[in-house]
Design a protein around this motif. Structure first.
Motif, PDB file in Angstrom:
ATOM      1  N   LEU A   1      -0.918   0.856   0.247  1.00 25.59           N
ATOM      2  CA  LEU A   1       0.277   1.540   0.736  1.00 25.59           C
ATOM      3  C   LEU A   1      -0.049   2.459   1.906  1.00 25.59           C
ATOM      4  O   LEU A   1       0.654   2.462   2.927  1.00 25.59           O
ATOM      5  CB  LEU A   1       0.927   2.340  -0.398  1.00 25.59           C
TER       6      LEU A   1
ATOM      7  N   LEU B   1       1.280   2.006   5.697  1.00 23.20           N
ATOM      8  CA  LEU B   1       2.102   3.098   6.206  1.00 23.20           C
ATOM      9  C   LEU B   1       1.512   3.694   7.474  1.00 23.20           C
ATOM     10  O   LEU B   1       2.237   4.007   8.433  1.00 23.20           O
ATOM     11  CB  LEU B   1       2.238   4.166   5.120  1.00 23.20           C
TER      12      LEU B   1
ATOM     13  N   ALA C   1       4.997  -2.430   8.154  1.00 22.58           N
ATOM     14  CA  ALA C   1       4.583  -1.926   6.849  1.00 22.58           C
ATOM     15  C   ALA C   1       4.661  -3.022   5.787  1.00 22.58           C
ATOM     16  O   ALA C   1       3.726  -3.221   4.996  1.00 22.58           O
ATOM     17  CB  ALA C   1       5.452  -0.729   6.458  1.00 22.58           C
TER      18      ALA C   1
ATOM     19  N   LEU D   1       1.353  -4.819   4.036  1.00 17.51           N
ATOM     20  CA  LEU D   1       1.210  -4.679   2.592  1.00 17.51           C
ATOM     21  C   LEU D   1       1.049  -6.035   1.905  1.00 17.51           C
ATOM     22  O   LEU D   1       0.284  -6.175   0.945  1.00 17.51           O
ATOM     23  CB  LEU D   1       2.429  -3.948   2.019  1.00 17.51           C
TER      24      LEU D   1
ATOM     25  N   SER E   1       8.122  -3.373  -0.966  1.00 14.14           N
ATOM     26  CA  SER E   1       8.172  -3.633   0.476  1.00 14.14           C
ATOM     27  C   SER E   1       9.343  -2.918   1.134  1.00 14.14           C
ATOM     28  O   SER E   1       9.201  -2.295   2.194  1.00 14.14           O
ATOM     29  CB  SER E   1       8.263  -5.141   0.729  1.00 14.14           C
TER      30      SER E   1
ATOM     31  N   LEU F   1       8.681   0.777   1.099  1.00 17.17           N
ATOM     32  CA  LEU F   1       7.717   1.184   2.110  1.00 17.17           C
ATOM     33  C   LEU F   1       8.356   1.222   3.496  1.00 17.17           C
ATOM     34  O   LEU F   1       8.034   2.099   4.308  1.00 17.17           O
ATOM     35  CB  LEU F   1       6.527   0.218   2.109  1.00 17.17           C
TER      36      LEU F   1
ATOM     37  N   SER G   1       8.499   4.585   5.676  1.00 19.38           N
ATOM     38  CA  SER G   1       7.886   4.672   7.006  1.00 19.38           C
ATOM     39  C   SER G   1       8.810   5.377   7.998  1.00 19.38           C
ATOM     40  O   SER G   1       8.367   6.251   8.751  1.00 19.38           O
ATOM     41  CB  SER G   1       7.514   3.271   7.510  1.00 19.38           C
TER      42      SER G   1
ATOM     43  N   GLY H   1      11.222  -3.811   6.272  1.00 22.68           N
ATOM     44  CA  GLY H   1      10.299  -3.985   5.157  1.00 22.68           C
ATOM     45  C   GLY H   1      10.483  -5.319   4.460  1.00 22.68           C
ATOM     46  O   GLY H   1       9.507  -6.005   4.109  1.00 22.68           O
TER      47      GLY H   1
END
Length: 471
Positions: free
Chosen positions: A152, A156, A193, A197, A208, A211, A215, A249
């Motif tokens: 993560l 990020l 991101a 990931l 996802s 994240l 972000s 994401g």
């Protein structure tokens, strides 16, 4: 029907050229029909097809200004699902055509998007590249994994680094607040991101999307911590950034799951965005918008006129938004009389200098704006925060007051401001600027109304007393 819904809203179904053309232009026609009908009913105006395609035309904003205050915001929320469909279908169509799925993000670039959509309607599907709904079929070397702090943080960090680079290039190098910054950057931050990931491991959609949201949210926090922006501007950007970060994401995960494209294609996409920003800085044209506000006053035009050309101190604002730093009108004074006189409208952030261009006592006062202060003081933990967009990006060009005599010694007072706003997409940012300018108008017009009605009542009492004395 279920297949159509999955194709439009999901990320698993591959998209061929016939489906892309049919769904894409069909939904465009449906969106236009609904918006045109809504605008016609609520504003009695006709939205023409080229006004629908080009959100930069000021006539579209003028139509919305004639409707209820919530209309622009309702159309913005209404547009979000269509944006999602356009982006996700374009990404899958690009992959199906044998090109990089990242190429599908061009659908978000103004002008280029229409050309891209037309081309993708004709490019045939490729046998060597298909969109696979199975992450293990597309990438057999990947393994299922649960989210770990290391994965993560790495994903990020890459996303935030890209966002920081785009901010520096757009704002501090190109002096441009374009669609590449406000649309392309949050989508790509989320996509970077999500892709980073999921590239070697399979994480869930929730991780996802979360994240992607994180972000852009942390990007906003970083702007505050490094004194690059204030709280108000970050808060206004979040309704745009948050859904785009979530979209990014999800797209990043979908691309990692369904394709085996090399990482260099992602790097190429990241390099293209600054080029788009550079093109925007040279090609973007300002559009002039107008905001109109009106009140009805129980006083004749000659009384109202004197309070229009200059008025004393307004009471302290009760509205919360003025107390957070938005420029708040305080008083107005005028030097001279007639055309060529100069009116000074003083705000909490400074004074507007307004040379008079039309002087029609009791009817119309018009002026240009030759100097103006910043539109707000930024709310920030730091004493001095001066982002570039506070200086010269929101420009008031002209203003006027119109006084219309009504029956019963009453007056309709209209205030208008013509302005330009060099932040894109203008269809989003002018929702905020129209709202704030309207609230400034309301504060001034209500003050003029209060002063004029008090004076009219005093004059009426004086006449009544004189009449009684004569009798």
């Amino acid at each position: 029907m279920a297949h159509l819904i999955r194709m439009c809203l999901g990320v698993s179904e591959p998209v061929g050229r016939s489906a892309y053309a049919g769904v894409g232009f069909g939904l465009m026609a449906f969106k236009y029909a609904v918006e045109a009908m809504t605008i016609a009913v609520l504003t009695s105006s006709i939205l023409l097809p080229w006004q629908f395609v080009s959100p930069l035309l000021s006539s579209r904003r003028e139509m919305l200004a004639a409707g209820p205050p919530w209309l622009g915001w309702a159309l913005f929320v209404w547009s979000l699902p269509f944006l999602w469909i356009a982006v996700t279908m374009s990404v899958r169509r690009a992959a199906d055509a044998g090109t990089s799925p990242w190429l599908g993000l061009l659908v978000m670039a103004p002008i280029v998007n229409l050309l891209f959509m037309v081309v993708m309607c004709f490019v045939p599907s490729s046998r060597r590249q298909q969109w696979s709904p199975s992450p293990f079929a597309a990438n057999p070397e990947r393994a299922a994994a649960t989210a770990s702090a290391g994965h993560l943080i790495k994903a990020l960090a890459i996303s935030l680094a890209f966002g920081g680079v785009m901010l520096v290039i757009s704002v501090y190098v190109l002096a441009s607040y374009g669609s590449s910054l406000f649309l392309g950057t949050p989508v790509l931050m989320g996509a970077v991101a999500g892709y980073a990931l999921n590239r070697r491991h399979v994480f869930g959609y929730g991780a996802s999307v979360g994240l992607g949201l994180l972000s852009v949210t942390l990007g906003g926090v970083a702007l505050l911590l490094f004194a690059l922006e204030g709280l108000i501007c970050v808060a206004m950007a979040l309704p745009l950034f948050v859904p785009l970060g979530a979209l990014g994401g999800l797209l990043g995960k979908a691309i990692a799951d369904a394709t085996r494209r090399p990482v260099r294609e992602l790097l190429a996409a990241l390099l293209v965005l600054p080029l788009v920003a550079s093109a925007e800085s040279y090609l973007a044209k300002s559009t002039e918008y107008v905001v109109t506000t009106a009140v009805e006053i129980d006083a004749p035009p000659d009384v109202v006129w004197e309070n229009v050309i200059g008025f004393p101190e307004l009471p302290p604002p009760k509205e919360w938004y003025f107390r957070t730093g938005i420029a708040c009108p305080q008083r107005a004074r005028i030097e001279g009389r007639g055309v060529g006189a100069v009116r000074y409208c003083e705000f909490t952030t400074g004074a507007f200098v307004e040379p008079i261009t039309v002087w029609e006592p009791g009817r119309r006062l018009a002026f240009d704006v030759t100097e103006q202060p910043a539109p707000m003081f930024e709310l920030s933990p730091y004493r001095h925060v001066h982002p570039p967009h506070l200086h010269g990006y929101l420009r008031s060009n002209h203003g006027e007051f119109r006084l219309i005599a009504l029956d019963g010694n009453r007056t309709r007072l209209e205030g208008r401001t013509w302005y330009e706003f060099d932040m894109f997409p203008q269809s989003y940012w002018t929702l905020w600027s129209d709202l704030l300018i309207h609230r400034i108008h309301v504060r001034v017009l209500e003050h003029v109304k209060s002063l004029s009605e008090s004076e009219a009542e005093g004059l009426a009492q004086s006449r009544s007393a004189a009449s009684h004395a004569l009798n």
